[in-house]
Structure formats: C-alpha cells, structure tokens
Motif scaffolding. Structure first.
Motif, mmCIF file in Angstrom:
data_model
loop_
_atom_site.group_PDB
_atom_site.id
_atom_site.type_symbol
_atom_site.label_atom_id
_atom_site.label_comp_id
_atom_site.label_asym_id
_atom_site.label_seq_id
_atom_site.Cartn_x
_atom_site.Cartn_y
_atom_site.Cartn_z
ATOM 1 N N ASP A 113 -11.004 -5.930 10.485
ATOM 2 C CA ASP A 113 -12.424 -5.773 10.151
ATOM 3 C C ASP A 113 -12.969 -4.418 10.585
ATOM 4 O O ASP A 113 -13.769 -3.800 9.860
ATOM 5 C CB ASP A 113 -13.245 -6.893 10.789
ATOM 6 C CG ASP A 113 -12.991 -8.236 10.122
ATOM 7 O OD1 ASP A 113 -12.573 -8.234 8.955
ATOM 8 O OD2 ASP A 113 -13.192 -9.281 10.773
ATOM 9 N N LEU A 137 -15.004 -7.225 -4.092
ATOM 10 C CA LEU A 137 -13.723 -7.864 -3.777
ATOM 11 C C LEU A 137 -13.497 -8.004 -2.276
ATOM 12 O O LEU A 137 -12.886 -8.982 -1.828
ATOM 13 C CB LEU A 137 -12.574 -7.056 -4.403
ATOM 14 C CG LEU A 137 -12.503 -7.062 -5.928
ATOM 15 C CD1 LEU A 137 -11.418 -6.103 -6.413
ATOM 16 C CD2 LEU A 137 -12.218 -8.465 -6.456
ATOM 17 N N THR A 138 -13.956 -7.023 -1.501
ATOM 18 C CA THR A 138 -13.728 -7.058 -0.050
ATOM 19 C C THR A 138 -14.916 -7.609 0.724
ATOM 20 O O THR A 138 -14.877 -7.625 1.959
ATOM 21 C CB THR A 138 -13.401 -5.641 0.466
ATOM 22 O OG1 THR A 138 -14.487 -4.755 0.150
ATOM 23 C CG2 THR A 138 -12.129 -5.123 -0.171
ATOM 24 N N ARG A 139 -15.966 -8.013 0.014
ATOM 25 C CA ARG A 139 -17.141 -8.627 0.647
ATOM 26 C C ARG A 139 -17.784 -7.686 1.675
ATOM 27 O O ARG A 139 -18.020 -8.061 2.826
ATOM 28 C CB ARG A 139 -16.756 -9.960 1.319
ATOM 29 C CG ARG A 139 -16.110 -10.950 0.368
ATOM 30 C CD ARG A 139 -15.466 -12.104 1.096
ATOM 31 N NE ARG A 139 -14.461 -11.642 2.061
ATOM 32 C CZ ARG A 139 -13.241 -11.244 1.733
ATOM 33 N NH1 ARG A 139 -12.864 -11.255 0.456
ATOM 34 N NH2 ARG A 139 -12.395 -10.849 2.665
ATOM 35 N N VAL A 140 -18.058 -6.461 1.223
ATOM 36 C CA VAL A 140 -18.708 -5.461 2.074
ATOM 37 C C VAL A 140 -20.067 -5.142 1.453
ATOM 38 O O VAL A 140 -20.152 -4.344 0.511
ATOM 39 C CB VAL A 140 -17.855 -4.185 2.197
ATOM 40 C CG1 VAL A 140 -18.561 -3.163 3.092
ATOM 41 C CG2 VAL A 140 -16.482 -4.519 2.761
ATOM 42 N N CYS A 174 0.861 -1.179 0.000
ATOM 43 C CA CYS A 174 0.000 0.000 0.000
ATOM 44 C C CYS A 174 0.898 1.230 0.000
ATOM 45 O O CYS A 174 2.114 1.126 0.169
ATOM 46 C CB CYS A 174 -0.941 0.017 1.214
ATOM 47 S SG CYS A 174 -0.118 0.164 2.801
ATOM 48 N N LYS A 201 -11.991 -1.806 8.200
ATOM 49 C CA LYS A 201 -12.707 -2.006 6.934
ATOM 50 C C LYS A 201 -14.123 -1.445 7.035
ATOM 51 O O LYS A 201 -14.622 -0.810 6.095
ATOM 52 C CB LYS A 201 -12.717 -3.494 6.587
ATOM 53 C CG LYS A 201 -13.207 -3.788 5.196
ATOM 54 C CD LYS A 201 -12.800 -5.178 4.730
ATOM 55 C CE LYS A 201 -13.566 -6.249 5.432
ATOM 56 N NZ LYS A 201 -13.350 -7.583 4.825
ATOM 57 N N LEU A 235 -9.625 0.708 2.490
ATOM 58 C CA LEU A 235 -10.487 -0.470 2.509
ATOM 59 C C LEU A 235 -9.719 -1.713 2.070
ATOM 60 O O LEU A 235 -9.780 -2.771 2.722
ATOM 61 C CB LEU A 235 -11.699 -0.242 1.604
ATOM 62 C CG LEU A 235 -12.664 -1.414 1.442
ATOM 63 C CD1 LEU A 235 -13.463 -1.630 2.714
ATOM 64 C CD2 LEU A 235 -13.595 -1.177 0.253
ATOM 65 N N PHE A 236 -8.967 -1.603 0.968
ATOM 66 C CA PHE A 236 -8.202 -2.745 0.476
ATOM 67 C C PHE A 236 -7.075 -3.125 1.435
ATOM 68 O O PHE A 236 -6.795 -4.307 1.641
ATOM 69 C CB PHE A 236 -7.639 -2.447 -0.910
ATOM 70 C CG PHE A 236 -8.627 -2.639 -2.026
ATOM 71 C CD1 PHE A 236 -9.114 -3.900 -2.327
ATOM 72 C CD2 PHE A 236 -9.087 -1.569 -2.773
ATOM 73 C CE1 PHE A 236 -10.034 -4.094 -3.350
ATOM 74 C CE2 PHE A 236 -10.003 -1.747 -3.790
ATOM 75 C CZ PHE A 236 -10.478 -3.008 -4.087
ATOM 76 N N ASP A 293 -8.560 -4.935 4.333
ATOM 77 C CA ASP A 293 -8.940 -6.282 3.929
ATOM 78 C C ASP A 293 -7.708 -7.175 3.822
ATOM 79 O O ASP A 293 -7.743 -8.345 4.217
ATOM 80 C CB ASP A 293 -9.681 -6.227 2.596
ATOM 81 C CG ASP A 293 -10.225 -7.585 2.166
ATOM 82 O OD1 ASP A 293 -11.091 -8.119 2.880
ATOM 83 O OD2 ASP A 293 -9.774 -8.104 1.131
ATOM 84 N N LEU A 294 -6.609 -6.624 3.307
ATOM 85 C CA LEU A 294 -5.363 -7.379 3.197
ATOM 86 C C LEU A 294 -4.826 -7.770 4.571
ATOM 87 O O LEU A 294 -4.398 -8.910 4.789
ATOM 88 C CB LEU A 294 -4.316 -6.548 2.445
ATOM 89 C CG LEU A 294 -2.874 -7.057 2.469
ATOM 90 C CD1 LEU A 294 -2.752 -8.345 1.664
ATOM 91 C CD2 LEU A 294 -1.907 -5.994 1.944
ATOM 92 N N ALA A 354 -14.958 -2.658 -5.459
ATOM 93 C CA ALA A 354 -14.292 -2.829 -4.163
ATOM 94 C C ALA A 354 -15.206 -3.550 -3.181
ATOM 95 O O ALA A 354 -14.756 -4.386 -2.385
ATOM 96 C CB ALA A 354 -13.873 -1.472 -3.605
#
Length: 630
Positions: A410, A464-467, A373, A413, A401-402, A405-406, A461
C-alpha cells in the motif's frame, strides 16, 4: 512531575545550549520549503483536500513557518474563522511518530524479524549461555563490520556461540540495536537474572566494541533522556537504512542475472551463497523491448566474472548461447537474488511463504518466482522493500502502481499515486486559459510535456487499483483542458466506462467522473475570476452592503453567463450586415478575445463566463450523444 520556576528555566537554558551545540534538534524547526508553505496556506484557507495531499507527500506538520506559526495553530484559527474543525482534527489525528519519523514502518519490520516465527526466515543461530537468537546473515553483514568480515570468509556458517562472560541480556540489547529496535531504558539485571546491572553494562560495552557498533554504547548512555533518546533513534534508523541500502546495491543489484527467458528455469543457485539469498525473483523484459537482430546475451561472461568463488554456481545458463536466428526473437529476463525476510513487507509474499504453496517449500536450490512486471519496475519494488526509497520517473509510475497493487504494498502504491498526480500537473497554466483560440496548440504542448503519461490510462488505473487520488487528478486534468478533450472519442469512451461502473444503473444515477469534472470546471473559472480581480470589482460596486448578495452575484455569473453584467470594455455587434472585414479587425480591439464557439467577447470577464456555459453545454451534448442521463 511539576518543576519549580527556577528548575524549568534551567531546563530550558540547557535545552537551548544543546540545540546551539548541534546535539539536539528542535521539535518545531523552521521550514521554508514549498511543500510546507502549501500546507500552511491550505490550513489558513481551510482547504482539507490540499492538507491531506501535502501530508501524504511528507510535509512536516510539526514545523513552523517564517511567522512562527505551526499548521495546527493555523488550523485552530481556521476553526474560529470558518466554524470548521476538520483541519484541526486531521492534524491532531495524524500520528506524531509518523510525521517525525517516516522510516517507522521500515524499522518496525526489521525489528519484528527478531521474534517472527512464521514464516521462518533466519539462516544463522547465535547461542548464549541461556538463550538462542534466530538471526539473519544479511542484516548482520549490513550492520556490523565484524559479521561482514566473518560471514564473507565463511558464508556457509549457520551457528555461532557467544562467550559465557557476555550476559545474554547484553547481547540481546545489541541485537535490538542491530535490528533497529528501541534501547530499553531499564536494564533487566539484579537478583534472579544471574548478572548485575554493572555486569550487563560492561557486557554491552564489550559487545559494541567487538561487533564494531559504537553507536550502541552512546544510545545506552542517552537512554535516560527521552528527547535525546528519540532523536538518536531517528538518526540510528536513518543510518541503518543507509547501511542496508548500500548492502542492497552492492550485493542484490550487483548480482542480478540477465538470461534468455527460455533458459531461466535451468538456473541452479546454491543456498550457501555469498549474498545469503534464499529466493530468486524473475522479471521478463517486455517483448517490444527485445532486439531480434541484436547479438544474444552472453550469460557465461557475466556470471563468471561477478562472483567466481562466492558459492553461487549456475547450471546450463553458463553454457554458450546458440547463434541468433534471423527468424527468432529471443526474449530476455532478469533474475534478482532476494531475501524472504525483506519480501515479507509485501502481503503477497507474506501469504505465499506462510502457506503450503510450492514456493514455501524447502528445495536444494533457490526457487524462481516469476513476477508479472518489467525488470525496471521490479527493481523499483525491491528498492522500496529494502530501503524505503521510491525514486522513479513518471513513465514508470503507472507500471509501479499496478505492481504495488499486485504485491499488496500500500505504501508504494500511495507513493506512485503521488508521483503521477504531482509530476503530471492537473491544472492548466493561466496563459492557456484565456487564449482559447489556440487551444489545439495547447493540447499539443501538453502532449509533449506529458508524453510519458496517458491521462486515460491514469484514470483507468485509478479505477482498477482503487486509488481515489488518481480519479480526482484525472477529473481535474480534464476540467482544466476540457475544450481539448470534449470532442475526443476516447473521452466519450471513458465517460461511457464511468457510467458502466455502476451496477444496475438507473436514470437518476449520476456519473462519478462527470460530476468531478463539473466540480473542477466551476473551480477553474471561479479561480480565474479571483485572479482577474472579480471580487475587488464587485466590492467597489457594492461597497460594504454586498454581503450575501455579492456571493449570489458571483455564483450567478458562473451559472447564467454574462446576462446583466455591465462591461466597461468594447462590445461587438454581430449583426448580419457586417462583413468579414469587420470581424478581422476584432482581435486588434482592446480586450476582445475569441470564444470557444468562434464568437467574439468584449473582455476577459465575459469570455470566461460564456466559455463556462459553452463547456457545460458540450457536456450535455455529449450525454445526449451517448444516450446517458446524468
């Protein structure tokens, strides 16, 4: 324990005096903030989704509004009005301690460091007559002025012995206070312990004065009163958070190192350093942010002036940089000195340091761990881990956010999702909904306002991040601006991606994003009818006999357009014999507006109903063009 009436009255009177003197806070304070008002309004209407959003954003569910109602009371009233107990169950299931003390997870982690055995993060042993405490220099330095002075002059200290006159129980209670733990209500003294209760109390008094933590003694004195004790703990946790934040800014952030990326691996950072760091995190500046024509970074100056005698030696990075080449664009990196004890709040680092990975092994110098990042994003992550604060601009929200998630954080996020869905408003202003003639200008205005965020990136996003919150936000955003995006090729690609997210797709399967857009589109126009007084108009026409027929009429207006709707305003006969002169005069007519397809509607009611059908038709055309069945 039951109290007599006179005892209860005396207790309430004493409590009132404590509140008036400022020593005690109300359990249900008056809250006139906008967020709490939204929560109360959502409880009145039975809007479960908005209730969840307001609670996530930190609204106090134990407060009361100007009518002396709490959200739970409003939720109970909603139960009787709507025969729906979801609001009440949501409020009852939400942990009281979380609603009154948002720092509870932060304090729990700091306290857990006292007993955590794996991974090993302590760097100083404090021994008493019968016990050994595995402690952390940075926590002691941040919380105790005595340890701050002691360790700043001798950062290499690895052990310290407590005088035998201090009971181990007293020092243990002092360390629980330093590590943001709860003070026990009963002291473990008496026969078999070697010390009486009075001796333990005297030891606590001596320890608090010696370590310069006077709040400890006050906390012990008030431990018998549960309400005062709970309030003091909340205040002490906030005080401890501020102390750790000040220490973090003055040490970790102040001593971050700027260096060329190709020289980062050559940095040698001694373990016996003045800020007690035990690991380095590396974040690389994005390639487009580097200045190929700018001067090279002079690391020798920055490293030599920050802490010349703090035990932080730097290797080859302190050598003068070579002259810039006109054909080489150097990439810069930032090294953050950190403490594993705080990084353990991330499941990513907890797994890394608890396993047999190379990063978990002991080395003479601090290991460098690269994080995928930017330095600005990593700074936000570290600030959250050290201080529980997450204040960042909208343009960093998706990157944060990414990163969260990485690193499997939580709570961060969730905060990033709240920032995106709150600052990037998901509804179109009412003035933009009626004047559809200038919808292109509206999109340009939205782009200028939301230029820091790309709605297509937000939806992807969220996937990909399941939000789910971001998926719903994107659908609501598109629904309130659908006329601007429906013909956009990027929007068509997004619908195609949404359809492709279902493995083994069948013709009967729906498209999740499109279903949500349809829902918010109907909500958009239903709200428009309510704002324009549609319900009042139908009530006047139908009187008291409306009942289910009135509801049927409102739903029918959304589904079937304006067929059968009597319009009091002027209508326009679009016959073939009329020329352009007649059409040019239409906008000047009272109540006439232009529709999305260029036609003219007699008034605002008819315009919104027809526009709703037009947008639904465009969605069907888009599906036909993409050869999708939904």
């Amino acid at each position: 324990m039951l109290l007599r009436k006179d005892q209860l009255e005396a207790s309430l009177d004493e409590e009132k005096k404590l509140i008036e003197d400022g020593r005690l806070k109300e359990d249900n304070p008056l809250d006139l903030s906008e967020g709490f008002n939204k929560l109360c309004e959502a409880c009145r209407r039975g809007d479960l989704k908005l209730c969840q959003e307001m609670i996530t954003e930190g609204a106090n569910i134990n407060a009361r509004d100007r009518f002396d109602y709490s959200p739970l009371i409003l939720g109970e009233r909603c139960l009787y009005n709507a025969l729906n107990d979801r609001i009440r169950n949501l409020l009852l299931s939400y942990d009281y301690s979380k609603s009154t003390d948002p720092l509870q997870p932060f304090a729990a982690h700091i306290t857990s460091l006292l007993t955590r055995e794996l991974p090993q993060t302590s760097d100083i042993l404090v021994t008493t007559a019968s016990e050994t405490f595995h402690l952390h220099k940075f926590v002691l330095s941040a919380r105790s002025p005595f340890f701050r002075k002691r360790l700043s002059s001798a950062p290499e200290t690895i052990s310290w012995k407590i005088p035998p006159a201090i009971p181990p129980q007293a020092f243990g209670i002092a360390m629980r206070y330093v590590y943001l733990g709860e003070i026990p209500t009963e002291l473990s003294g008496g026969p078999g312990t070697g010390f009486s209760v009075d001796e333990i109390l005297e030891g606590i008094d001596k320890t608090s004065r010696h370590l310069e933590i006077r709040g400890l003694w006050d906390a012990v004195l008030e431990s018998d009163d549960r309400r005062l004790s709970r309030q003091r703990r909340t205040e002490e946790v906030e005080k401890g958070r501020r102390q750790l934040e000040a220490w973090f800014l003055d040490n970790v952030m102040r001593h971050k190192v700027f260096i060329d990326t190709d020289k980062a691996e050559e940095v040698k950072w001694n373990r016996n350093n003045g800020i007690f760091a035990d690991v380095l995190l590396q974040a690389d500046q994005p390639a487009e942010d580097t200045n190929p024509n700018g001067p090279p970074m002079d690391t020798s100056t920055s490293l030599a002036t920050q802490m010349p005698a703090n035990g932080i030696p730097i290797g080859p990075a302190s050598l003068p940089s070579r002259s810039p080449s006109p054909t080489r664009a150097s990439r810069n990196s930032v090294l953050f000195p950190c403490h594993r004890a705080m990084l353990l709040r991330s499941e990513f680092f907890l797994t890394m340091f608890s396993s047999g990975f190379r990063e978990a092994q002991a080395t003479p110098h601090l290991q460098i761990i690269p994080i995928d990042c930017s330095p600005a994003v990593l700074e936000v992550v570290l600030t959250f881990l050290y201080t529980e604060k997450a204040d960042f601009p909208l343009d960093l929200a998706i990157d944060v956010l990414f990163a969260a998630d990485l690193l499997l954080i939580d709570r961060l996020k969730q905060k990033a999702a709240v920032v995106i869905s709150t600052l990037g408003d998901g509804t179109m202003p009412p003035s933009s909904q009626t004047d559809v003639v200038g919808s292109t200008n509206h999109r340009l205005a939205d782009q200028e306002q939301d230029e820091a965020i790309n709605i297509f990136d937000v939806v992807r996003a969220g996937w990909l991040t399941r939000v789910p919150r971001l998926e719903e936000f994107g659908a609501r955003y598109f629904a309130y601006r659908l006329e601007d995006y429906i013909d956009d090729e990027d929007f068509a690609d997004l619908i195609r991606e949404s359809a492709g997210r279902i493995r083994g797709r069948h013709e009967t399967d729906s498209i999740e994003l499109l279903d949500d857009i349809r829902y918010y589109l109907s909500e958009r126009f239903r709200l428009r009818f309510e704002e324009m007084g549609m319900e009042e108009m139908m009530d006047e026409e139908g009187g008291e006999d409306e009942g289910a027929a009135g509801q049927q009429g409102r739903e029918g207006l959304l589904k079937h357009g304006v067929r059968g709707l009597r319009l009091d305003g002027p209508t326009v006969d679009k016959s073939e014999g009329e020329g352009e002169d007649k059409e040019d005069d239409v906008p000047e007519m009272s109540g006439a507006i232009r529709l999305l397809d260029g036609e003219i509607a007699g008034d605002e009611f008819a315009g919104d109903a027809i526009n709703y059908q037009i947008l639904l038709g465009k969605i069907d055309d888009l599906l036909d063009r993409l050869k999708l069945d939904a």
